[in-house]
Design a protein around this motif. Sequence first.
Motif, mmCIF file in Angstrom:
data_model
loop_
_atom_site.group_PDB
_atom_site.id
_atom_site.type_symbol
_atom_site.label_atom_id
_atom_site.label_comp_id
_atom_site.label_asym_id
_atom_site.label_seq_id
_atom_site.Cartn_x
_atom_site.Cartn_y
_atom_site.Cartn_z
ATOM 1 N N ILE A 74 -0.209 1.989 12.510
ATOM 2 C CA ILE A 74 1.078 2.404 11.952
ATOM 3 C C ILE A 74 1.937 1.160 11.775
ATOM 4 C CG2 ILE A 74 3.135 3.829 12.247
ATOM 5 C CD1 ILE A 74 0.605 5.463 11.901
ATOM 6 N N THR A 75 2.392 0.877 10.557
ATOM 7 C CA THR A 75 3.143 -0.345 10.289
ATOM 8 C C THR A 75 4.602 -0.197 10.689
ATOM 9 O OG1 THR A 75 3.799 0.267 8.042
ATOM 10 C CG2 THR A 75 1.643 -0.792 8.305
ATOM 11 N N SER A 76 5.252 -1.339 10.837
ATOM 12 C CA SER A 76 6.680 -1.324 11.173
ATOM 13 C C SER A 76 7.493 -0.703 10.042
ATOM 14 C CB SER A 76 7.171 -2.747 11.459
ATOM 15 O OG SER A 76 7.049 -3.573 10.316
ATOM 16 N N ARG A 77 7.059 -0.910 8.802
ATOM 17 C CA ARG A 77 7.777 -0.305 7.678
ATOM 18 C C ARG A 77 7.696 1.211 7.733
ATOM 19 N NH1 ARG A 77 6.456 2.133 3.393
ATOM 20 N NH2 ARG A 77 4.242 1.596 3.554
ATOM 21 N N GLN A 78 6.513 1.728 8.059
ATOM 22 C CA GLN A 78 6.364 3.171 8.167
ATOM 23 C C GLN A 78 7.275 3.738 9.253
ATOM 24 O OE1 GLN A 78 2.051 2.983 8.647
ATOM 25 N NE2 GLN A 78 1.765 4.144 6.757
ATOM 26 N N VAL A 79 7.288 3.095 10.405
ATOM 27 C CA VAL A 79 8.132 3.570 11.503
ATOM 28 C C VAL A 79 9.603 3.531 11.086
ATOM 29 C CG1 VAL A 79 8.913 3.127 13.865
ATOM 30 C CG2 VAL A 79 6.480 2.915 13.291
ATOM 31 N N ALA A 80 10.033 2.411 10.499
ATOM 32 C CA ALA A 80 11.429 2.278 10.077
ATOM 33 C C ALA A 80 11.785 3.336 9.033
ATOM 34 C CB ALA A 80 11.684 0.879 9.525
ATOM 35 N N ASP A 81 10.902 3.538 8.064
ATOM 36 C CA ASP A 81 11.165 4.551 7.029
ATOM 37 C C ASP A 81 11.260 5.943 7.631
ATOM 38 O OD1 ASP A 81 11.194 2.607 5.093
ATOM 39 O OD2 ASP A 81 9.207 3.077 4.283
ATOM 40 N N TRP A 82 10.346 6.276 8.523
ATOM 41 C CA TRP A 82 10.344 7.605 9.134
ATOM 42 C C TRP A 82 11.572 7.829 10.008
ATOM 43 C CZ3 TRP A 82 4.563 7.072 10.925
ATOM 44 C CH2 TRP A 82 3.738 7.151 9.784
ATOM 45 N N LEU A 83 12.156 6.726 10.506
ATOM 46 C CA LEU A 83 13.380 6.834 11.300
ATOM 47 C C LEU A 83 14.636 6.755 10.431
ATOM 48 C CD1 LEU A 83 12.437 4.687 14.432
ATOM 49 C CD2 LEU A 83 12.781 7.168 14.380
ATOM 50 N N THR B 146 -10.975 -4.010 12.371
ATOM 51 C CA THR B 146 -9.803 -4.456 11.613
ATOM 52 C C THR B 146 -9.595 -3.583 10.379
ATOM 53 O OG1 THR B 146 -10.099 -6.734 12.376
ATOM 54 C CG2 THR B 146 -8.772 -6.401 10.382
ATOM 55 N N ARG B 147 -10.674 -3.337 9.659
ATOM 56 C CA ARG B 147 -10.578 -2.495 8.460
ATOM 57 C C ARG B 147 -10.168 -1.074 8.809
ATOM 58 N NH1 ARG B 147 -15.133 -5.498 7.351
ATOM 59 N NH2 ARG B 147 -16.533 -3.825 8.018
ATOM 60 N N ARG B 148 -10.656 -0.566 9.940
ATOM 61 C CA ARG B 148 -10.304 0.794 10.332
ATOM 62 C C ARG B 148 -8.815 0.900 10.638
ATOM 63 N NH1 ARG B 148 -10.360 5.716 9.140
ATOM 64 N NH2 ARG B 148 -10.244 7.178 10.887
ATOM 65 N N GLY B 149 -8.246 -0.155 11.229
ATOM 66 C CA GLY B 149 -6.807 -0.161 11.468
ATOM 67 C C GLY B 149 -6.029 -0.057 10.172
ATOM 68 N N ALA B 150 -6.469 -0.798 9.153
ATOM 69 C CA ALA B 150 -5.808 -0.735 7.847
ATOM 70 C C ALA B 150 -5.960 0.644 7.222
ATOM 71 C CB ALA B 150 -6.381 -1.812 6.930
ATOM 72 N N GLU B 151 -7.131 1.263 7.402
ATOM 73 C CA GLU B 151 -7.359 2.601 6.866
ATOM 74 C C GLU B 151 -6.452 3.631 7.520
ATOM 75 O OE1 GLU B 151 -12.113 1.768 5.953
ATOM 76 O OE2 GLU B 151 -11.502 3.128 7.569
ATOM 77 N N LEU B 152 -6.253 3.496 8.840
ATOM 78 C CA LEU B 152 -5.353 4.417 9.542
ATOM 79 C C LEU B 152 -3.933 4.299 8.999
ATOM 80 C CD1 LEU B 152 -6.557 3.971 13.230
ATOM 81 C CD2 LEU B 152 -6.770 6.032 11.835
ATOM 82 N N SER B 153 -3.524 3.078 8.705
ATOM 83 C CA SER B 153 -2.189 2.870 8.129
ATOM 84 C C SER B 153 -2.085 3.530 6.765
ATOM 85 C CB SER B 153 -1.894 1.373 8.019
ATOM 86 O OG SER B 153 -0.670 1.150 7.377
ATOM 87 N N ALA B 154 -3.101 3.299 5.922
ATOM 88 C CA ALA B 154 -3.087 3.868 4.564
ATOM 89 C C ALA B 154 -3.091 5.383 4.604
ATOM 90 C CB ALA B 154 -4.281 3.356 3.771
ATOM 91 N N ALA B 155 -3.769 5.952 5.587
ATOM 92 C CA ALA B 155 -3.865 7.409 5.700
ATOM 93 C C ALA B 155 -2.521 8.044 6.017
ATOM 94 C CB ALA B 155 -4.879 7.790 6.765
ATOM 95 N N ASN B 156 -1.596 7.240 6.551
ATOM 96 C CA ASN B 156 -0.276 7.763 6.907
ATOM 97 C C ASN B 156 0.776 7.488 5.856
ATOM 98 O OD1 ASN B 156 -0.247 8.950 9.801
ATOM 99 N ND2 ASN B 156 -1.501 7.117 9.993
ATOM 100 N N GLU B 157 0.357 6.907 4.730
ATOM 101 C CA GLU B 157 1.301 6.701 3.644
ATOM 102 C C GLU B 157 1.630 8.024 2.967
ATOM 103 O OE1 GLU B 157 2.903 4.140 2.917
ATOM 104 O OE2 GLU B 157 1.792 2.384 3.606
ATOM 105 N N ASP B 158 2.783 8.062 2.301
ATOM 106 C CA ASP B 158 3.173 9.283 1.576
ATOM 107 C C ASP B 158 2.196 9.527 0.435
ATOM 108 O OD1 ASP B 158 6.640 8.432 1.985
ATOM 109 O OD2 ASP B 158 5.427 9.844 3.138
#
Length: 278
Positions: free
Chosen positions: A105-114, A266-278
């Motif tokens: 989960i990226t910092s941008r995602q957390v900030a946006d969700w907050l 490493t790639r799986r971490g990026a995939e988890l982030s992408a999966a949480n995008e709008d």
Amino acid sequence: MNERTGSPVVAFIGGGNMASSLVGGMVARGGDPSRIRVADRNAPNRERLCASFGVQCFATPEEAVDGADFWVLAVKPQGMRLVCNDLAPLAQQVRPVAVSVAAGITSRQVADWLGGAVPVVRAMPNTPSLLGAGMTGLYANEHVEEHQRAQAGELLAAVGEVEWIADEALMDAVTGVSGSGPAYLFLMAEAMADAGAAQGLPRDVAARLANQTILGAARMLVESGEDAATLRRRVTSPGGTTQAGLEAFEEGGLRALVERAVGAATRRGAELSAANED
């Protein structure tokens, strides 16, 4: 940070293993339990944390974060958006520092969700944090002030070493090396014990030999001041048993295999982030 007292009020959202280890580390280092709050919907978790550490426990995140300077978001990645969305109105009012320990989960995602423009520190701890021997990679977004960054580092240092990462894109690599890394060593310990048993050792003896060897080698890496390559060369006598074992590893492509494993994580971490995008 609470400038009047010099001591931040920290609210944990989620009372699982990582939150428990952080709370325990903070209290062990002299943290004031009255300034540590934990929200967990599971009553047994709340009772355990209160009994073990004397911290304040609540059934809902809204109760726990009231007046807190730091919000430690210790929930599963798939639940992060919902928790943040529920807390967004309050986050926009008080502008806490949100510390996320959720993989991918990226910092941008957390900030946006907050609600946007919130100070966020992204943390990637690992399971040895449960023993106070963790390794945590940290990244701070542009809204985190210097004193807040220092406090966040101090918070995570309660359970081990910390390393600040300047480029958030590298946090997935941190996950691949240290976040997932303990499991690689557990697998190595299993394999060494199996191999010892195959050579005739009792399985429990082989396991103890492997486990203690890994512990001792890890301490040498951390405490000797020497790098891994130097230590490896120092214990490898030409034509000896260690050289024979290392040559088998090299012939089997150990380095390439480790590189593949870290790359896959490493790639799986990026995939988890992408999966949480709008």
